[in-house]
Write a protein that holds these residues in place. Structure first.
Motif, PDB file in Angstrom:
ATOM      1  N   TRP A 254       0.860  -1.183   0.000  1.00  0.00           N
ATOM      2  CA  TRP A 254       0.000   0.000   0.000  1.00  0.00           C
ATOM      3  C   TRP A 254       0.898   1.236   0.000  1.00  0.00           C
ATOM      4  O   TRP A 254       1.629   1.479   0.953  1.00  0.00           O
ATOM      5  N   VAL A 255       0.829   2.017  -1.063  1.00  0.00           N
ATOM      6  CA  VAL A 255       1.683   3.192  -1.237  1.00  0.00           C
ATOM      7  C   VAL A 255       0.940   4.419  -0.737  1.00  0.00           C
ATOM      8  O   VAL A 255      -0.225   4.648  -1.101  1.00  0.00           O
ATOM      9  N   GLY A 256       1.597   5.197   0.113  1.00  0.00           N
ATOM     10  CA  GLY A 256       0.998   6.407   0.639  1.00  0.00           C
ATOM     11  C   GLY A 256       0.973   7.537  -0.377  1.00  0.00           C
ATOM     12  O   GLY A 256       1.591   7.472  -1.450  1.00  0.00           O
ATOM     13  N   LEU A 257       0.251   8.593  -0.038  1.00  0.00           N
ATOM     14  CA  LEU A 257       0.137   9.749  -0.934  1.00  0.00           C
ATOM     15  C   LEU A 257       1.372  10.628  -0.828  1.00  0.00           C
ATOM     16  O   LEU A 257       1.953  10.782   0.256  1.00  0.00           O
ATOM     17  N   PRO A 258       1.785  11.262  -1.929  1.00  0.00           N
ATOM     18  CA  PRO A 258       2.908  12.203  -1.866  1.00  0.00           C
ATOM     19  C   PRO A 258       2.437  13.578  -1.427  1.00  0.00           C
ATOM     20  O   PRO A 258       1.240  13.833  -1.259  1.00  0.00           O
ATOM     21  N   ALA A 259       3.392  14.473  -1.246  1.00  0.00           N
ATOM     22  CA  ALA A 259       3.056  15.868  -0.947  1.00  0.00           C
ATOM     23  C   ALA A 259       2.368  16.496  -2.148  1.00  0.00           C
ATOM     24  O   ALA A 259       2.735  16.246  -3.300  1.00  0.00           O
ATOM     25  N   LEU A 260       1.365  17.315  -1.882  1.00  0.00           N
ATOM     26  CA  LEU A 260       0.588  17.954  -2.932  1.00  0.00           C
ATOM     27  C   LEU A 260       0.843  19.458  -2.925  1.00  0.00           C
ATOM     28  O   LEU A 260       1.284  20.027  -1.913  1.00  0.00           O
ATOM     29  N   LYS A 261       0.546  20.089  -4.049  1.00  0.00           N
ATOM     30  CA  LYS A 261       0.830  21.523  -4.184  1.00  0.00           C
ATOM     31  C   LYS A 261      -0.054  22.356  -3.268  1.00  0.00           C
ATOM     32  O   LYS A 261       0.406  23.340  -2.682  1.00  0.00           O
ATOM     33  N   VAL A 295       9.631  15.965  -1.568  1.00  0.00           N
ATOM     34  CA  VAL A 295       9.637  17.250  -0.867  1.00  0.00           C
ATOM     35  C   VAL A 295      11.059  17.800  -0.895  1.00  0.00           C
ATOM     36  O   VAL A 295      12.023  17.091  -1.190  1.00  0.00           O
ATOM     37  N   ASP A 296      11.187  19.101  -0.572  1.00  0.00           N
ATOM     38  CA  ASP A 296      12.487  19.744  -0.555  1.00  0.00           C
ATOM     39  C   ASP A 296      13.106  19.665   0.833  1.00  0.00           C
ATOM     40  O   ASP A 296      12.643  18.906   1.699  1.00  0.00           O
ATOM     41  N   GLU A 297      14.142  20.465   1.055  1.00  0.00           N
ATOM     42  CA  GLU A 297      14.826  20.436   2.344  1.00  0.00           C
ATOM     43  C   GLU A 297      13.946  20.941   3.474  1.00  0.00           C
ATOM     44  O   GLU A 297      14.156  20.573   4.644  1.00  0.00           O
ATOM     45  N   TYR A 301       6.288  20.877  -0.578  1.00  0.00           N
ATOM     46  CA  TYR A 301       6.083  20.354  -1.933  1.00  0.00           C
ATOM     47  C   TYR A 301       7.065  20.994  -2.902  1.00  0.00           C
ATOM     48  O   TYR A 301       7.324  22.198  -2.855  1.00  0.00           O
ATOM     49  N   SER A 302       7.618  20.186  -3.795  1.00  0.00           N
ATOM     50  CA  SER A 302       8.536  20.677  -4.809  1.00  0.00           C
ATOM     51  C   SER A 302       8.269  19.915  -6.101  1.00  0.00           C
ATOM     52  O   SER A 302       8.237  18.675  -6.109  1.00  0.00           O
ATOM     53  N   GLN A 311      19.867  13.394 -11.280  1.00  0.00           N
ATOM     54  CA  GLN A 311      19.732  14.638 -12.036  1.00  0.00           C
ATOM     55  C   GLN A 311      18.459  15.371 -11.605  1.00  0.00           C
ATOM     56  O   GLN A 311      17.414  14.753 -11.403  1.00  0.00           O
ATOM     57  N   ILE A 312      18.560  16.699 -11.473  1.00  0.00           N
ATOM     58  CA  ILE A 312      17.404  17.503 -11.082  1.00  0.00           C
ATOM     59  C   ILE A 312      16.500  17.664 -12.297  1.00  0.00           C
ATOM     60  O   ILE A 312      16.875  18.279 -13.303  1.00  0.00           O
ATOM     61  N   VAL A 313      15.308  17.109 -12.209  1.00  0.00           N
ATOM     62  CA  VAL A 313      14.338  17.143 -13.307  1.00  0.00           C
ATOM     63  C   VAL A 313      12.975  17.488 -12.727  1.00  0.00           C
ATOM     64  O   VAL A 313      12.789  17.590 -11.509  1.00  0.00           O
ATOM     65  N   ARG A 314      11.999  17.660 -13.602  1.00  0.00           N
ATOM     66  CA  ARG A 314      10.628  17.923 -13.174  1.00  0.00           C
ATOM     67  C   ARG A 314       9.961  16.590 -12.859  1.00  0.00           C
ATOM     68  O   ARG A 314       9.870  15.700 -13.707  1.00  0.00           O
TER      69      ARG A 314
END
Length: 451
Positions: A254-261, A295-297, A301-302, A311-314
């Motif tokens: 069961w995968v939890g939800l990520p951070a949202l905008k 998430v960022d530091e 949300y990021s 690599q930093i990507v979208r």
């Protein structure tokens, strides 16, 4: 100089002396002009009488050009250009078959074969495709269920497990669905029907909740989000789904939800993740956290972040909810190890050492055993020579730098313990900025020597 000489000079371009031209009178000039006009008129009349009517109608002013054109003897005549025909080639004179287009037939023109060869050289040949590897039918099936986020997760798992062709991804997600609106799509019933359909499922992945910030309705009524009745009914539906996989002995992640905008949606996602972690795990599921990787530091949300290659990507789309292709691949990176572990338990990888053992027995050689081989008499060194050292291993054991010390005085770095006490005048000099006491014989000792 009379008028006759002046007329010759003006007509035939003969030079006239400067003194003679200066002595001309006005009468001489008038006579010369009159004579020139008469001759010009006569010349024009002769040209018109001798020319054809077409010439006069075509260009009535052509006489003016003929008047000032130099004589024909002095004009250079430009030769006509010749058309040089190429010599016929023997290979082009052979008969060529005609090709038909509809009901008309056309003969192949000479030289068309050469043009075809040139065209074939100019047209780039298509790249030959490498021979495709024989397809391996999947034998281990992973069902991905949930909402649109689960659908993206299934796509990422398909890329992550591309090196295991025996794994098949079953996309069972339903867009715009959730655990709240069972009138739109009832996941409890859908899970029961899926497991009872007889379709082979060896592993299941569940990700849902992005559409569950709504009122929940059941037989007891309608409840507002996050109310006690809402939470109780929501938890019951989580347990109902997870328990069905446990009864079938199918591993469930069961995968939890990520951070949202949206901050409000993120707060609700945190609360839903606590429900998934508690009630899904209680019924045999494995919970995978998807919050920290996106998430960022500052734990916010990021939309951008490191992918699986660093690599930093979208990673997220513009709506602040869904994942990009790189984000879905990163999300699958945290679910993939559990699938591989279960797959290796059922189908352990082949050991190359085991495959070589039967061949050694067939050739009459003793099988490989652990430990160094027994020394033979022929290989023993003489008594006066030292025994050769054992071969040095390619790499030593891995020692953690932060682990406990396994041997006495085996620290990599220790703090130096000062054995001598610090000088008493050091704080006085450095802190209080006071001079230290002079010592006899030192440069700052200004005491009077005593006898």
């Amino acid at each position: 100089m009379d008028s006759k000489d002046l007329f010759k000079a003006l007509t035939f371009g003969r030079p006239v002396a400067a003194g003679a031209a200066a002595s001309l009178s006005l009468r001489s000039l008038r006579d010369a002009g009159l004579a020139l006009a008469v001759l010009t008129g006569a010349f024009i009349a002769l040209q018109l009488l001798g020319a054809s009517p077409a010439f006069a109608q075509a260009d009535p002013f052509a006489w003016f050009e003929q008047l000032f054109k130099p004589p024909a003897a002095n004009r250079a005549v430009k030769p006509k250009s010749e058309f040089h025909r190429a010599a016929p080639s023997h290979h082009l004179q052979r008969s060529r078959p005609a090709f038909r287009s509809g009901e008309r037939s056309f003969e192949r023109a000479p030289g068309s074969r050469t043009l075809e060869r040139t065209h074939k050289r100019l047209v780039e040949k298509p790249a030959e495709k490498p021979p495709e590897k024989p397809a391996v039918p999947p034998t281990y099936f992973v069902a991905v269920i949930g909402d649109s986020l689960a659908e993206l997760l299934g796509q990422g798992l398909g890329v992550a497990l591309a090196d295991r062709p025996e794994v098949g991804i079953l996309q069972k997600a339903k867009e715009n669905s959730g655990l709240v609106r069972d009138d739109f799509y009832d996941w409890t019933k859908a899970t029961h029907d899926l497991l009872a359909s007889g379709e082979k499922i060896d592993f299941a992945v569940m990700m849902i909740g992005s559409n569950d910030r709504q009122s929940l309705r059941n037989a007891n009524g309608s409840f507002e989000p996050r109310s006690p009745e809402w939470e109780e009914a929501y938890a019951h539906r989580i347990e109902a789904i997870a328990s069905q996989f446990r009864e079938r002995k199918i591993p469930l992640v069961w995968v939890g939800l990520p951070a949202l905008k949206s901050e409000r949606l993120s707060e609700d996602a945190i609360a839903l993740n606590e429900f998934f972690r508690e009630y899904a795990v209680k019924n045999g599921a494995i919970y995978v956290d998807a919050w920290e990787p996106f998430v960022d530091e500052l734990e916010q949300y990021s939309a951008f972040g490191p992918d699986i290659d660093g690599q930093i990507v979208r990673l997220r789309t513009a709506d602040g909810v869904h994942f990009t292709k790189a984000g879905a691949r990163k999300l699958a990176h945290f679910v993939e190890p559990e699938i591989r572990r279960r797959l290796d338990e059922l189908h352990p990888p082949a050991n190359p050492d085991d495959a070589n053992a039967p061949a050694a027995v067939e050739t009459g050689q003793p099988p490989l055993t652990e430990g160094p081989p027994a020394p033979q008499e022929a290989s023993l060194p003489p008594a006066d020579e030292p025994a050769p050292l054992p071969p040095k291993p390619a790499a030593g054991p891995v020692l953690p730098l932060t682990g406990p010390v396994l041997a006495p005085r085996g620290e990599l770095a220790t703090r130096m313990i000062q054995t001598k006490p610090a000088a008493a005048n050091r704080p006085q000099t450095l802190v209080k900025n006071a001079p230290s006491e002079p010592k006899p014989g030192r440069a700052d000792d200004f005491s009077w020597p005593r006898p």
